[in-house]
Design an enzyme around this catalytic site. Structure first.
Site, PDB file in Angstrom:
ATOM      1  N   GLN A  38       0.846  -1.195   0.000  1.00  0.00           N
ATOM      2  CA  GLN A  38       0.000   0.000   0.000  1.00  0.00           C
ATOM      3  C   GLN A  38       0.886   1.251   0.000  1.00  0.00           C
ATOM      4  O   GLN A  38       1.661   1.467   0.924  1.00  0.00           O
ATOM      5  CB  GLN A  38      -0.895  -0.007   1.231  1.00  0.00           C
ATOM      6  CG  GLN A  38      -1.618   1.293   1.531  1.00  0.00           C
ATOM      7  CD  GLN A  38      -2.630   1.663   0.463  1.00  0.00           C
ATOM      8  OE1 GLN A  38      -2.389   2.553  -0.347  1.00  0.00           O
ATOM      9  NE2 GLN A  38      -3.758   0.969   0.464  1.00  0.00           N
ATOM     10  N   ARG A  40      -0.078   4.369   0.229  1.00  0.00           N
ATOM     11  CA  ARG A  40      -0.592   5.408   1.116  1.00  0.00           C
ATOM     12  C   ARG A  40      -0.227   5.091   2.561  1.00  0.00           C
ATOM     13  O   ARG A  40      -0.529   4.016   3.075  1.00  0.00           O
ATOM     14  CB  ARG A  40      -2.103   5.532   0.980  1.00  0.00           C
ATOM     15  CG  ARG A  40      -2.697   6.680   1.798  1.00  0.00           C
ATOM     16  CD  ARG A  40      -4.109   6.991   1.335  1.00  0.00           C
ATOM     17  NE  ARG A  40      -4.710   8.035   2.121  1.00  0.00           N
ATOM     18  CZ  ARG A  40      -4.440   9.327   1.991  1.00  0.00           C
ATOM     19  NH1 ARG A  40      -3.559   9.725   1.105  1.00  0.00           N
ATOM     20  NH2 ARG A  40      -5.045  10.232   2.730  1.00  0.00           N
ATOM     21  N   LEU A  61     -21.509  -1.578   0.386  1.00  0.00           N
ATOM     22  CA  LEU A  61     -22.131  -1.667  -0.930  1.00  0.00           C
ATOM     23  C   LEU A  61     -21.234  -2.315  -1.975  1.00  0.00           C
ATOM     24  O   LEU A  61     -21.724  -2.805  -2.981  1.00  0.00           O
ATOM     25  CB  LEU A  61     -22.536  -0.261  -1.401  1.00  0.00           C
ATOM     26  CG  LEU A  61     -23.468   0.506  -0.451  1.00  0.00           C
ATOM     27  CD1 LEU A  61     -23.796   1.876  -1.025  1.00  0.00           C
ATOM     28  CD2 LEU A  61     -24.749  -0.275  -0.198  1.00  0.00           C
ATOM     29  N   GLY A  78      -9.431  -1.778  -1.210  1.00  0.00           N
ATOM     30  CA  GLY A  78     -10.520  -1.575  -0.260  1.00  0.00           C
ATOM     31  C   GLY A  78     -10.088  -1.431   1.184  1.00  0.00           C
ATOM     32  O   GLY A  78     -10.858  -1.746   2.096  1.00  0.00           O
ATOM     33  N   GLU A  79      -8.876  -0.930   1.408  1.00  0.00           N
ATOM     34  CA  GLU A  79      -8.414  -0.817   2.792  1.00  0.00           C
ATOM     35  C   GLU A  79      -9.244   0.192   3.587  1.00  0.00           C
ATOM     36  O   GLU A  79      -9.445   0.025   4.795  1.00  0.00           O
ATOM     37  CB  GLU A  79      -6.929  -0.418   2.846  1.00  0.00           C
ATOM     38  CG  GLU A  79      -6.376  -0.480   4.254  1.00  0.00           C
ATOM     39  CD  GLU A  79      -4.863  -0.398   4.317  1.00  0.00           C
ATOM     40  OE1 GLU A  79      -4.343  -0.062   5.401  1.00  0.00           O
ATOM     41  OE2 GLU A  79      -4.212  -0.653   3.297  1.00  0.00           O
ATOM     42  N   ARG A  80      -9.761   1.221   2.925  1.00  0.00           N
ATOM     43  CA  ARG A  80     -10.638   2.176   3.619  1.00  0.00           C
ATOM     44  C   ARG A  80     -11.866   1.461   4.177  1.00  0.00           C
ATOM     45  O   ARG A  80     -12.257   1.666   5.324  1.00  0.00           O
ATOM     46  CB  ARG A  80     -11.094   3.276   2.658  1.00  0.00           C
ATOM     47  CG  ARG A  80     -10.055   4.322   2.299  1.00  0.00           C
ATOM     48  CD  ARG A  80     -10.664   5.247   1.261  1.00  0.00           C
ATOM     49  NE  ARG A  80      -9.734   6.247   0.817  1.00  0.00           N
ATOM     50  CZ  ARG A  80      -9.581   7.446   1.361  1.00  0.00           C
ATOM     51  NH1 ARG A  80     -10.305   7.767   2.416  1.00  0.00           N
ATOM     52  NH2 ARG A  80      -8.715   8.317   0.882  1.00  0.00           N
ATOM     53  N   GLU A 112      -5.315   2.432  -7.719  1.00  0.00           N
ATOM     54  CA  GLU A 112      -6.515   2.764  -6.946  1.00  0.00           C
ATOM     55  C   GLU A 112      -6.351   4.128  -6.284  1.00  0.00           C
ATOM     56  O   GLU A 112      -7.247   4.974  -6.309  1.00  0.00           O
ATOM     57  CB  GLU A 112      -6.777   1.702  -5.880  1.00  0.00           C
ATOM     58  CG  GLU A 112      -8.041   1.977  -5.078  1.00  0.00           C
ATOM     59  CD  GLU A 112      -8.097   1.215  -3.762  1.00  0.00           C
ATOM     60  OE1 GLU A 112      -9.196   1.086  -3.218  1.00  0.00           O
ATOM     61  OE2 GLU A 112      -7.042   0.785  -3.273  1.00  0.00           O
TER      62      GLU A 112
END
Length: 278
Positions: A38, A40, A61, A78-80, A112
């Site tokens: 990652q 970030r 979702l 999709g770490e958030r 991403e």
């Protein structure tokens, strides 16, 4: 899909893979761990809190993407959502399990973040450098692969050569990428931090910073005769320094002269050679 990213995320999957029905399964949050590649490093708590509220009200979702690992799963995308789901107290999260290489994970995680414009200039530069090292590709090859301009990649990678005190200021938004690029042209590295502090305290814009660096790069003492003689040469040096983003010396002899251009690394040399090819 964000502009300037080539085929983006779709570049990692064939048309057959993109169109197939993938099975979504519920995986335990305790068995998931963040993507080790990652780029970030900082996640805004406020944004995670907002996503947590949305998950509590509407559920998740969109499933995250993971790959199977020895100890469970590694998050690819999709770490958030993963962090917000943990904050919301969920025990499981919907996920698509895919087989991926380390290289694919690195690229996909970078894309991403680039599409969401989530990365700081330094995080993006570090991600480009890591990809080039891991994939064994040049800046030009990475540019074509990601759909980013070569000069953009080169400029961000060059920022990593600045001292940590200055890169921290860039990450915090106290200095812009333009400020940092101007600082890279400063010939005396010992002055970098003091100039960065001056930029911050005096609120200098990028143009003013470039002018300041240009003045600092000039020799401290000059005879009046030599100053008059070399004023044209000095002006041309200043122009080249600003355009190339590095130190430049023009030496004029009686019959011929030469131009010396500094470069910090092999990649920096490639950047300069590409500039002259344009």
């Amino acid at each position: 899909m964000a502009k300037g990213l080539g085929r983006g995320l779709n570049a990692f999957f064939s048309e057959e893979e993109a169109s197939r029905d993938e099975q979504i399964k519920e995986v335990s949050l305790n068995k998931c761990r963040p993507n080790p590649y990652q780029p970030r490093k900082e996640f805004e708590e406020e944004a995670i809190e907002e996503l947590k509220t949305s998950i509590e009200e509407h559920g998740i979702l969109q499933p995250i993407i993971v790959r199977k690992s020895i100890r469970g799963y590694e998050i690819v995308v999709g770490e958030r959502r993963f962090r917000a789901a943990k904050m919301a107290g969920l025990e499981k999260i919907p996920a698509v399990v895919r087989e991926m290489t380390d290289q694919q994970m690195m690229e996909l995680a970078l894309l991403e973040n680039l599409q969401r414009e989530d990365l700081t200039a330094l995080e993006e530069g570090a991600a480009y450098r890591n990809l080039m090292e891991e994939l064994g590709v040049t800046q030009q090859e990475l540019s074509e692969r990601l759909g980013k301009s070569r000069s953009h990649i080169a400029n961000l990678v060059r920022l990593l050569s600045l001292p940590p005190e200055i890169t921290q200021k860039v990450n915090e938004g106290l200095l812009t990428m333009g400020h940092a690029r101007a600082l890279l042209s400063l010939e005396d590295d010992s002055k970098l931090l003091s100039v960065a502090v001056r930029i911050e305290n005096e609120g200098l814009n990028v143009r003013q910073t470039e002018q300041l660096v240009s003045r600092l790069n000039q020799p401290a003492v000059k005879s009046k005769a030599k100053e008059k003689k070399d004023i044209f040469i000095q002006e041309r040096e200043d122009v080249l320094k600003q355009r190339l983003g590095t130190g430049v010396k023009i030496k004029k002899g009686k019959k011929k002269g030469k131009i010396e251009i500094e470069f910090a690394s092999d990649e920096d040399l490639e950047r300069l050679l590409h500039w002259f090819d344009q």
